[in-house]
Design a protein around this motif. Structure first.
Motif, PDB file in Angstrom:
ATOM      1  N   ALA A 110       0.831  -1.207   0.000  1.00 14.39           N
ATOM      2  CA  ALA A 110       0.000   0.000   0.000  1.00 14.39           C
ATOM      3  C   ALA A 110       0.864   1.255   0.000  1.00 14.39           C
ATOM      4  N   GLU A 111       1.948   1.251   0.778  1.00 17.90           N
ATOM      5  CA  GLU A 111       2.846   2.410   0.806  1.00 17.90           C
ATOM      6  C   GLU A 111       3.520   2.623  -0.547  1.00 17.90           C
ATOM      7  N   ALA A 112       3.980   1.525  -1.153  1.00 16.37           N
ATOM      8  CA  ALA A 112       4.644   1.648  -2.457  1.00 16.37           C
ATOM      9  C   ALA A 112       3.689   2.226  -3.493  1.00 16.37           C
ATOM     10  N   ARG A 113       2.441   1.778  -3.464  1.00 19.74           N
ATOM     11  CA  ARG A 113       1.468   2.288  -4.429  1.00 19.74           C
ATOM     12  C   ARG A 113       1.180   3.768  -4.184  1.00 19.74           C
ATOM     13  N   THR A 114       1.076   4.148  -2.921  1.00 23.10           N
ATOM     14  CA  THR A 114       0.846   5.564  -2.604  1.00 23.10           C
ATOM     15  C   THR A 114       1.991   6.429  -3.105  1.00 23.10           C
ATOM     16  N   CYS A 115       3.214   5.937  -2.954  1.00 17.49           N
ATOM     17  CA  CYS A 115       4.397   6.709  -3.346  1.00 17.49           C
ATOM     18  C   CYS A 115       4.582   6.803  -4.857  1.00 17.49           C
ATOM     19  N   LEU A 116       3.792   6.070  -5.637  1.00 18.65           N
ATOM     20  CA  LEU A 116       3.860   6.224  -7.090  1.00 18.65           C
ATOM     21  C   LEU A 116       3.416   7.621  -7.524  1.00 18.65           C
ATOM     22  N   ALA A 117       2.704   8.327  -6.643  1.00 20.50           N
ATOM     23  CA  ALA A 117       2.258   9.687  -6.947  1.00 20.50           C
ATOM     24  C   ALA A 117       3.294  10.741  -6.559  1.00 20.50           C
ATOM     25  N   ALA A 118       4.450  10.307  -6.040  1.00 27.08           N
ATOM     26  CA  ALA A 118       5.489  11.258  -5.629  1.00 27.08           C
ATOM     27  C   ALA A 118       6.128  11.916  -6.854  1.00 27.08           C
ATOM     28  N   PRO A 119       6.776  13.074  -6.665  1.00 21.65           N
ATOM     29  CA  PRO A 119       7.444  13.738  -7.794  1.00 21.65           C
ATOM     30  C   PRO A 119       8.451  12.831  -8.507  1.00 21.65           C
ATOM     31  N   PRO A 121       8.843   8.947  -8.641  1.00 21.12           N
ATOM     32  CA  PRO A 121       8.299   7.667  -8.183  1.00 21.12           C
ATOM     33  C   PRO A 121       9.226   6.464  -8.421  1.00 21.12           C
ATOM     34  N   ARG A 122      10.432   6.690  -8.929  1.00 20.22           N
ATOM     35  CA  ARG A 122      11.274   5.554  -9.289  1.00 20.22           C
ATOM     36  C   ARG A 122      11.574   4.612  -8.121  1.00 20.22           C
ATOM     37  N   PRO A 123      11.896   5.124  -6.909  1.00 17.92           N
ATOM     38  CA  PRO A 123      12.098   4.178  -5.802  1.00 17.92           C
ATOM     39  C   PRO A 123      10.831   3.386  -5.476  1.00 17.92           C
ATOM     40  N   ALA A 124       9.672   4.028  -5.583  1.00 18.81           N
ATOM     41  CA  ALA A 124       8.411   3.316  -5.333  1.00 18.81           C
ATOM     42  C   ALA A 124       8.180   2.244  -6.389  1.00 18.81           C
ATOM     43  N   GLU A 125       8.537   2.546  -7.633  1.00 19.87           N
ATOM     44  CA  GLU A 125       8.414   1.542  -8.697  1.00 19.87           C
ATOM     45  C   GLU A 125       9.309   0.342  -8.400  1.00 19.87           C
ATOM     46  N   GLU A 126      10.533   0.610  -7.954  1.00 16.64           N
ATOM     47  CA  GLU A 126      11.441  -0.490  -7.616  1.00 16.64           C
ATOM     48  C   GLU A 126      10.884  -1.319  -6.469  1.00 16.64           C
ATOM     49  N   ALA A 127      10.281  -0.632  -5.485  1.00 11.00           N
ATOM     50  CA  ALA A 127       9.702  -1.348  -4.341  1.00 11.00           C
ATOM     51  C   ALA A 127       8.560  -2.246  -4.781  1.00 11.00           C
ATOM     52  N   LEU A 128       7.673  -1.712  -5.619  1.00 14.80           N
ATOM     53  CA  LEU A 128       6.538  -2.511  -6.081  1.00 14.80           C
ATOM     54  C   LEU A 128       7.019  -3.657  -6.969  1.00 14.80           C
ATOM     55  N   GLU A 129       8.055  -3.413  -7.753  1.00 15.06           N
ATOM     56  CA  GLU A 129       8.621  -4.484  -8.586  1.00 15.06           C
ATOM     57  C   GLU A 129       9.140  -5.624  -7.713  1.00 15.06           C
ATOM     58  N   LEU A 130       9.810  -5.298  -6.610  1.00 13.93           N
ATOM     59  CA  LEU A 130      10.306  -6.327  -5.705  1.00 13.93           C
ATOM     60  C   LEU A 130       9.166  -7.138  -5.087  1.00 13.93           C
ATOM     61  N   LEU A 131       8.091  -6.462  -4.713  1.00 13.11           N
ATOM     62  CA  LEU A 131       6.969  -7.158  -4.090  1.00 13.11           C
ATOM     63  C   LEU A 131       6.239  -8.050  -5.090  1.00 13.11           C
ATOM     64  N   ILE A 132       6.102  -7.586  -6.331  1.00 15.39           N
ATOM     65  CA  ILE A 132       5.475  -8.427  -7.355  1.00 15.39           C
ATOM     66  C   ILE A 132       6.347  -9.650  -7.615  1.00 15.39           C
ATOM     67  N   GLY A 133       7.654  -9.447  -7.708  1.00 14.51           N
ATOM     68  CA  GLY A 133       8.563 -10.567  -7.904  1.00 14.51           C
ATOM     69  C   GLY A 133       8.484 -11.571  -6.770  1.00 14.51           C
ATOM     70  N   ALA A 166       1.648   1.824 -15.416  1.00 17.84           N
ATOM     71  CA  ALA A 166       1.066   3.141 -15.673  1.00 17.84           C
ATOM     72  C   ALA A 166       1.974   4.241 -15.155  1.00 17.84           C
ATOM     73  N   SER A 167       2.623   4.002 -14.005  1.00 19.77           N
ATOM     74  CA  SER A 167       3.565   4.983 -13.455  1.00 19.77           C
ATOM     75  C   SER A 167       4.769   5.147 -14.380  1.00 19.77           C
ATOM     76  N   MET A 168       5.289   4.042 -14.883  1.00 21.54           N
ATOM     77  CA  MET A 168       6.425   4.118 -15.807  1.00 21.54           C
ATOM     78  C   MET A 168       6.058   4.889 -17.068  1.00 21.54           C
ATOM     79  N   LEU A 169       4.850   4.667 -17.557  1.00 25.73           N
ATOM     80  CA  LEU A 169       4.399   5.356 -18.767  1.00 25.73           C
ATOM     81  C   LEU A 169       4.275   6.856 -18.521  1.00 25.73           C
ATOM     82  N   ARG A 170       3.732   7.234 -17.374  1.00 25.50           N
ATOM     83  CA  ARG A 170       3.611   8.664 -17.039  1.00 25.50           C
ATOM     84  C   ARG A 170       4.981   9.312 -16.911  1.00 25.50           C
TER      85      ARG A 170
END
Length: 370
Positions: A110-119, A121-133, A166-170
């Motif tokens: 939930a925190e990683a997804r929230t942080c995708l809205a940060a200016p 978001p690359r660290p949040a993307e890495e975090a979510l990638e780790l959790l999906i993996g 979607a975050s990567m695309l934005r």
């Protein structure tokens, strides 16, 4: 002998005679005495949504960098076996924390997804990638005490991937999406989803990652670029063809009569990515990019006579007008897997001859021979 069961009305009528304490006692007895699967089903029903972290509960929002650090520590501990405990004397994770692993997982997600809205978001993307993996790995690995870890965590992998991509695309546009998403698609896609049982609230929300990607691609150029990036990723998994011999399970084996793990992995990869291949087959011929399909069909990372890559090869042969080759390919697939429903359906569709073993299997299932 058939087991007699109460219908819903009778069951509710019996429950009506119990007060709240009686209901709690009955549920507790089921939970405490039941099998692990039953306990998890009860926990799924009575547990609230995953709790947020302490920082979030205090109204604070951790930075994407801090969230990434927390996720890295959690994933590292899970993958090292710390959440299984006891077996190697590992006490780095307390017993209480081990029992609440899914709440920690959910809070971090939930925190990683929230942080995708940060200016940034690359660290949040890495975090979510780790959790999906980690979720992908937990389907087949005993990292935690759970009969079905992804279902227990209520983590819908395809939803998380949709938010990540979607975050990567934005952030970086279509080039960033394609560069990052294609390797992830190859690693994460799963033919039957990411829960072990394949049913329940979490499994019902899952969808193929191929369709998630497809919704983000705006035009033919993007599809062609995706196909090229996909082939480049497959190249990383293409080992030189070894000198084969037949192994005991029917896979070509280079070991001394044993199971050929590499052949099994290729088969699984071909099955997991079948939905992606179907989407490419629907589009690339219209985009003057059918040559990519031919390369995919013959790619060594997918080479198998026991996976759905056979269906792609057969359909490409039909598209080229080579009906005889198409018949040969699908019949050979049924020789290897005489009970494969997809192979059978395609063979019937194109009028290919069925091997005798396949005829027997489908006759037993009640299918009339074509």
């Amino acid at each position: 002998m058939a087991v007699e069961r109460m219908n819903r009305e009778d069951f509710y009528a019996r429950l009506a005679a119990l007060d709240q304490d009686g209901l709690k006692k009955a549920l507790w007895n089921l939970y405490w005495r039941g099998a692990a699967t039953l306990r998890e089903r009860i926990e799924e029903e009575i547990n609230p949504a995953p709790k947020t972290s302490r920082a979030k509960a205090r109204g604070e929002v951790r930075s994407p960098v801090a969230v990434l650090g927390a996720v890295e520590r959690f994933v590292r501990m899970v993958e090292s076996g710390s959440y299984m405990a006891g077996m190697a004397g590992d006490r780095s994770v307390s017993r209480t924390e081990r029992s609440k692993w899914r709440l920690t997982f959910g809070a971090l997600a939930a925190e990683a997804r929230t942080c995708l809205a940060a200016p940034d978001p690359r660290p949040a993307e890495e975090a979510l990638e780790l959790l999906i993996g980690l979720a992908r790995a937990m389907k087949d690995s005993e990292y935690v005490h759970s009969d079905d870890p992804v279902a227990a965590a209520r983590f819908v992998v395809s939803d998380a991937a949709a938010e990540l991509w979607a975050s990567m695309l934005r952030r970086g546009g279509i080039t960033e999406l394609i560069t990052r998403a294609m390797p992830q698609l190859v690693r994460w896609e799963s033919q039957y989803g990411w829960t072990r049982r394949g049913y329940g609230a979490t499994a019902e929300r899952e969808r193929p990652l191929a369709r998630v990607v497809a919704e983000l691609l705006p035009d033919p150029d993007a599809w062609i670029a995706c196909a090229d990036a996909y082939l480049a990723e497959l190249d990383r998994f293409a080992d030189p063809a070894p000198s084969p011999r037949w192994g005991s399970p029917g896979y070509l084996s280079v070991s001394h009569g044993g199971f050929d793990h590499a052949a099994f992995v290729r088969e699984q990869r071909g099955n997991d990515l079948a939905a992606w291949h179907e989407l490419l087959l629907e589009r690339l011929p219209d985009y003057d990019a059918a040559d990519r399909l031919a390369r995919i069909a013959e790619h060594p990372a997918l080479a198998s006579t026991r996976s759905k890559i056979v269906i792609l090869k057969t359909r490409l042969a039909l598209a080229d007008g080579n009906v005889e080759q198409a018949h040969t390919l699908i019949s050979a697939g049924l020789e290897k897997l005489p009970g494969h429903q997809g192979f059978y359906n395609l063979a019937v569709e194109i009028g290919a001859e069925l091997p005798e073993a396949a005829r027997r299997v489908f006759a037993e299932r009640g299918f009339a021979a074509p």
